[in-house]
Design a protein around this motif. Structure first.
Motif, PDB file in Angstrom:
ATOM      1  N   GLU A 200      18.040  -2.748  -5.173  1.00 31.75           N
ATOM      2  CA  GLU A 200      17.452  -2.385  -4.208  1.00 31.75           C
ATOM      3  C   GLU A 200      16.069  -1.892  -4.191  1.00 31.75           C
ATOM      4  OE1 GLU A 200      18.400  -2.351  -0.810  1.00 31.75           O
ATOM      5  OE2 GLU A 200      20.296  -3.349  -1.475  1.00 31.75           O
ATOM      6  N   VAL A 201      14.993  -2.769  -3.891  1.00 32.45           N
ATOM      7  CA  VAL A 201      13.558  -2.690  -4.186  1.00 32.45           C
ATOM      8  C   VAL A 201      12.746  -2.258  -3.095  1.00 32.45           C
ATOM      9  CG1 VAL A 201      11.606  -3.885  -4.993  1.00 32.45           C
ATOM     10  CG2 VAL A 201      13.868  -4.590  -5.699  1.00 32.45           C
ATOM     11  N   PRO A 202      12.023  -1.408  -3.210  1.00 26.32           N
ATOM     12  CA  PRO A 202      11.125  -0.834  -1.997  1.00 26.32           C
ATOM     13  C   PRO A 202      10.113  -1.409  -1.783  1.00 26.32           C
ATOM     14  CG  PRO A 202      10.814   0.737  -4.092  1.00 26.32           C
ATOM     15  CD  PRO A 202      11.898  -0.129  -4.249  1.00 26.32           C
ATOM     16  N   VAL A 203       9.725  -1.943  -0.328  1.00 28.89           N
ATOM     17  CA  VAL A 203       8.609  -2.793  -0.219  1.00 28.89           C
ATOM     18  C   VAL A 203       7.893  -2.252   1.147  1.00 28.89           C
ATOM     19  CG1 VAL A 203       9.887  -4.710  -0.882  1.00 28.89           C
ATOM     20  CG2 VAL A 203      10.148  -3.969   1.609  1.00 28.89           C
ATOM     21  N   LEU A 204       6.703  -2.530   1.280  1.00 27.67           N
ATOM     22  CA  LEU A 204       6.037  -2.310   2.539  1.00 27.67           C
ATOM     23  C   LEU A 204       6.608  -2.531   3.709  1.00 27.67           C
ATOM     24  CD1 LEU A 204       3.472  -0.942   3.935  1.00 27.67           C
ATOM     25  CD2 LEU A 204       2.364  -3.221   3.767  1.00 27.67           C
ATOM     26  N   ASP A 205       6.961  -1.696   4.685  1.00 28.52           N
ATOM     27  CA  ASP A 205       7.861  -1.816   5.698  1.00 28.52           C
ATOM     28  C   ASP A 205       6.772  -2.100   7.163  1.00 28.52           C
ATOM     29  OD1 ASP A 205       9.267  -1.748   8.198  1.00 28.52           O
ATOM     30  OD2 ASP A 205      10.459   0.248   7.475  1.00 28.52           O
ATOM     31  N   THR A 206       6.827  -3.483   7.319  1.00 27.94           N
ATOM     32  CA  THR A 206       5.943  -3.894   8.495  1.00 27.94           C
ATOM     33  C   THR A 206       5.952  -3.111   9.879  1.00 27.94           C
ATOM     34  OG1 THR A 206       7.536  -5.758   8.984  1.00 27.94           O
ATOM     35  CG2 THR A 206       5.588  -6.204   7.408  1.00 27.94           C
ATOM     36  N   ARG A 207       7.253  -2.591  10.027  1.00 29.77           N
ATOM     37  CA  ARG A 207       7.408  -1.697  11.370  1.00 29.77           C
ATOM     38  C   ARG A 207       6.402  -0.611  11.235  1.00 29.77           C
ATOM     39  NH1 ARG A 207      13.709  -0.628  10.693  1.00 29.77           N
ATOM     40  NH2 ARG A 207      12.838  -0.184   8.861  1.00 29.77           N
ATOM     41  N   TRP A 208       5.972   0.037  10.119  1.00 28.39           N
ATOM     42  CA  TRP A 208       5.132   1.168   9.945  1.00 28.39           C
ATOM     43  C   TRP A 208       3.551   0.892   9.476  1.00 28.39           C
ATOM     44  CZ3 TRP A 208       7.240   5.396  12.123  1.00 28.39           C
ATOM     45  CH2 TRP A 208       8.396   5.242  12.489  1.00 28.39           C
ATOM     46  N   SER A 209       3.419  -0.478   9.150  1.00 27.31           N
ATOM     47  CA  SER A 209       2.498  -0.979   8.869  1.00 27.31           C
ATOM     48  C   SER A 209       1.163  -0.393   9.508  1.00 27.31           C
ATOM     49  CB  SER A 209       2.333  -2.151   8.475  1.00 27.31           C
ATOM     50  OG  SER A 209       2.372  -3.178   9.757  1.00 27.31           O
ATOM     51  N   GLY A 210       1.264  -0.535  10.950  1.00 27.39           N
ATOM     52  CA  GLY A 210       0.024   0.042  11.721  1.00 27.39           C
ATOM     53  C   GLY A 210      -0.297   1.390  11.517  1.00 27.39           C
ATOM     54  N   TRP A 211       0.560   2.134  11.258  1.00 27.32           N
ATOM     55  CA  TRP A 211       0.442   3.776  10.966  1.00 27.32           C
ATOM     56  C   TRP A 211      -0.258   3.824   9.644  1.00 27.32           C
ATOM     57  CZ3 TRP A 211       0.695   7.545  14.596  1.00 27.32           C
ATOM     58  CH2 TRP A 211       1.668   7.185  15.676  1.00 27.32           C
ATOM     59  N   VAL A 212       0.067   3.035   8.584  1.00 27.59           N
ATOM     60  CA  VAL A 212      -0.494   3.074   7.347  1.00 27.59           C
ATOM     61  C   VAL A 212      -1.900   2.426   7.580  1.00 27.59           C
ATOM     62  CG1 VAL A 212      -0.154   1.816   4.975  1.00 27.59           C
ATOM     63  CG2 VAL A 212       1.659   2.686   6.326  1.00 27.59           C
ATOM     64  N   GLU A 213      -2.237   1.344   8.243  1.00 27.19           N
ATOM     65  CA  GLU A 213      -3.452   0.821   8.181  1.00 27.19           C
ATOM     66  C   GLU A 213      -4.411   2.064   9.087  1.00 27.19           C
ATOM     67  OE1 GLU A 213      -3.156  -2.801  10.219  1.00 27.19           O
ATOM     68  OE2 GLU A 213      -2.067  -3.873   8.691  1.00 27.19           O
ATOM     69  N   GLY A 214      -3.954   2.532  10.150  1.00 32.26           N
ATOM     70  CA  GLY A 214      -4.553   3.507  10.875  1.00 32.26           C
ATOM     71  C   GLY A 214      -4.910   4.754   9.899  1.00 32.26           C
ATOM     72  N   GLY A 215      -3.779   5.199   9.412  1.00 31.98           N
ATOM     73  CA  GLY A 215      -4.077   6.492   8.464  1.00 31.98           C
ATOM     74  C   GLY A 215      -5.166   6.051   7.252  1.00 31.98           C
ATOM     75  N   THR A 216      -5.088   4.799   6.686  1.00 32.60           N
ATOM     76  CA  THR A 216      -6.045   4.412   5.537  1.00 32.60           C
ATOM     77  C   THR A 216      -7.211   4.441   6.182  1.00 32.60           C
ATOM     78  OG1 THR A 216      -4.204   3.323   4.468  1.00 32.60           O
ATOM     79  CG2 THR A 216      -6.486   2.871   3.921  1.00 32.60           C
ATOM     80  N   VAL A 217      -7.624   3.975   7.295  1.00 28.15           N
ATOM     81  CA  VAL A 217      -8.917   3.869   8.016  1.00 28.15           C
ATOM     82  C   VAL A 217      -9.496   5.189   8.273  1.00 28.15           C
ATOM     83  CG1 VAL A 217     -10.367   3.339   9.972  1.00 28.15           C
ATOM     84  CG2 VAL A 217      -8.921   1.516   8.943  1.00 28.15           C
ATOM     85  N   GLY A 218      -8.206   6.070   8.943  1.00 30.77           N
ATOM     86  CA  GLY A 218      -8.873   7.504   8.880  1.00 30.77           C
ATOM     87  C   GLY A 218      -9.213   8.454   7.753  1.00 30.77           C
ATOM     88  N   MET A 219      -8.366   8.178   6.944  1.00 28.29           N
ATOM     89  CA  MET A 219      -8.928   8.757   5.622  1.00 28.29           C
ATOM     90  C   MET A 219     -10.399   8.470   5.073  1.00 28.29           C
ATOM     91  SD  MET A 219      -6.724  11.128   4.974  1.00 28.29           S
ATOM     92  CE  MET A 219      -7.387  11.309   3.437  1.00 28.29           C
ATOM     93  N   VAL A 220     -10.252   7.160   4.981  1.00 28.07           N
ATOM     94  CA  VAL A 220     -11.946   6.426   4.609  1.00 28.07           C
ATOM     95  C   VAL A 220     -12.872   7.259   5.426  1.00 28.07           C
ATOM     96  CG1 VAL A 220     -13.275   4.604   4.325  1.00 28.07           C
ATOM     97  CG2 VAL A 220     -10.617   4.465   3.728  1.00 28.07           C
ATOM     98  N   VAL A 221     -12.888   7.242   6.780  1.00 33.27           N
ATOM     99  CA  VAL A 221     -13.823   7.789   7.805  1.00 33.27           C
ATOM    100  C   VAL A 221     -13.941   9.297   7.491  1.00 33.27           C
ATOM    101  CG1 VAL A 221     -14.388   8.312  10.044  1.00 33.27           C
ATOM    102  CG2 VAL A 221     -13.315   6.169   9.589  1.00 33.27           C
TER     103      VAL A 221
END
Length: 531
Positions: free
Chosen positions: A483-504
């Protein structure tokens, strides 16, 4: 078309010739009937290109040689002479012609293999040169072996057989019947070379299908009036020559012989079983077996562990060395630099990394790796003599560290990667190696014979077929699943938004630090001027 059907009786003391019946006056022509025969079975069909449908004949004529090996993940005990093994899955060994199109292999695979072959949208195949791996050939004897290998984990051949039946059988009833029988086989070989221009299809059953206690209850008939079928019902007999294998039993040619004829013959063999010495005529399997497991939790650096009973881990003769051959999908790779350290090898109970071919890039994620994976040959260390003799209940572990590549994102937090059990065998010196090619049952093109010298015998260690002794391990017969952990596309929007927020936020903080300090310095300078 030529057919050869061989049964090797597993317990000769329970077999009687009365279990064989030849009927030359049946309604459907001559027939051969077996009644409750407990035996391993091999069915071999040899066809010329002219006997194949034109579309299928063209597929084979694209190659100088083509050798397909499929093995089921279901565990079984091999009966000599059907002893050789490959890791579970689909292996294709081939040598292309100068005129072979680059997409020939991939187009054929996509035609006969389901789309989820490698847990992906399509089989991992881009072109013949990019996807296959080059086979290292270290022995001159195998210089004519296939040059390239393709592998993918394929649990069942049902889809393959169904597509083949739809495309080529059409109204040929014998074709339908053969494919129906082959769908229950535990290994299937297909061989073609441009010199003989023949296709050899071989299917093997280590035991009777259906209820094991019933044995083989079947009737063999002629496919046509002018055809013949060679049938042998044999048993493995003790032999004083350790490099030969001896059989006794009955042979018949259906359509020519009225009754089975007694026979006895011996032949040198390349692949030989491990057997336990016995005072009787019964040949008992050796108690040495192995299991495969992964240390839990696996993480991104899983460790494959081979476990043996240490009291049985002694060489059959002084020339024998214990080896394992791994077939790894592209999601896993081996760091060859780790195995150049003698202390590291000793800590893992390994002697050496003998060969490594395929995808070995240490940094590439899985989605940029074009090759199907890699193949590796290890020599394993043995326990000291005092350890093997004093520990009657202990085990001996050999560990092989692996590394996972980053896998593509999916609509789940984890994805499963199949890892087939490796092949384990003793490689021993044979004095009569040149004569081994005369064995009518030996298999070639298994991916590891060319890594040894011309006088080598392979004595195979049987897999036990169970790895449940490791808590949390997930096993499916002779295949482990990681069992290998991978990026869950169901939560990818939150990850992208959180990443942009942290950069800002980081940018604003940096601006505050820079400009805030500048304003403070200006205020201090103004106060100094006023004073």
């Amino acid at each position: 078309m030529k057919q050869r059907i061989t049964y090797v009786v597993q317990n000769p003391e329970e077999f009687s010739p009365e279990q064989l019946v030849v009927n030359n006056e049946g309604d459907f022509g001559p027939s051969f009937t077996l009644k409750g025969v407990h035996a391993a079975k091999e069915h071999r069909i040899t066809l010329s290109l002219d006997e194949l449908p034109k579309e299928l004949s063209k597929v084979f004529q694209q190659w100088h040689e083509l050798h397909i090996r499929w093995a089921s993940p279901k565990p079984y005990t091999a009966t000599p002479p059907f002893t050789s093994r490959v890791s579970p899955g689909l292996h294709v060994f081939f040598t292309p012609l100068d005129t072979t199109p680059e997409n020939a292999l991939c187009e054929t695979l996509r035609s006969f293999v389901p789309g989820d072959l490698t847990n992906d949208e399509r089989p991992k195949c881009s072109s013949t040169n990019d996807t296959s791996i080059k086979l290292p050939i270290l022995s001159e004897r195998f210089s004519m072996s296939a040059s390239s290998q393709y592998y993918a984990y394929l649990e069942s051949l049902n889809y393959f057989i169904g597509r083949f039946r739809e495309s080529f059988c059409r109204k040929r009833m014998q074709c339908y019947e053969n494919l129906r029988q082959f769908s229950s086989a535990l290994y299937i070989d297909i061989d073609y070379d441009t010199i003989s221009r023949t296709v050899v299809l071989t299917a093997g059953w280590p035991r009777a299908t259906g209820a094991i206690e019933d044995g083989w209850d079947e009737t063999i008939t002629l496919p046509s009036e002018d055809a013949t079928v060679e049938i042998g019902v044999l048993s493995h007999e003790p032999n004083s020559d350790p490099e030969d294998i001896q059989f006794g039993g009955f042979l018949t040619v259906l359509g020519q012989d009225e009754r089975p004829k007694a026979t006895r013959f011996q032949t040198p063999t390349r692949h030989y079983p491990l057997l336990q010495s016995s005072s009787t005529a019964t040949l008992n399997p050796h108690p040495l077996t192995f299991t495969t497991s992964f240390n839990q939790p696996t993480g991104l650096h899983p460790t494959l562990t081979l476990t043996f009973p240490s009291q049985h881990l002694t060489p059959p003769n002084p020339s024998c060395k214990l080896h394992t051959h791994l077939t790894l999908p592209s999601a896993l790779f081996i760091d060859a630099y780790q195995f150049s350290d003698a202390l590291f090898l000793a800590s893992k109970n390994l002697k050496s990394l003998r060969s490594l071919a395929g995808a070995t890039d240490l940094e590439a994620p899985n989605w940029v790796v074009q090759q199907w994976g890699s193949a590796a040959l290890f020599q394993l260390a043995l326990p000291p003599l005092h350890h093997a003799s004093s520990n009657t209940q202990g085990t001996w572990n050999s560990s092989i560290p692996l590394h996972l590549r980053y896998l593509p994102a999916s609509a789940a937090s984890h994805t499963s990667v199949p890892v087939p059990w490796p092949v384990v065998f003793w490689a021993c010196r044979a004095e009569e190696g040149a004569k081994q090619s005369s064995n009518p049952f030996d298999r070639m093109h298994l991916g590891y014979e060319g890594l040894f010298g011309p006088k080598t015998r392979f004595m195979h260690v049987e897999p036990s077929g169970a790895s449940g002794h490791i808590e949390g391990a997930k096993s499916d017969g002779l295949v482990e699943w990681i069992e290998v952990p991978v990026l869950d596309t169901r939560w990818s929007g939150w990850v992208e938004g959180g990443t942009v927020g942290m950069v800002v936020l980081a940018f604003l903080g940096l601006c505050w630090v820079l400009f805030g300090k500048t304003d403070g310095r200006r205020e201090v300078e103004r106060e100094k001027k006023k004073q």
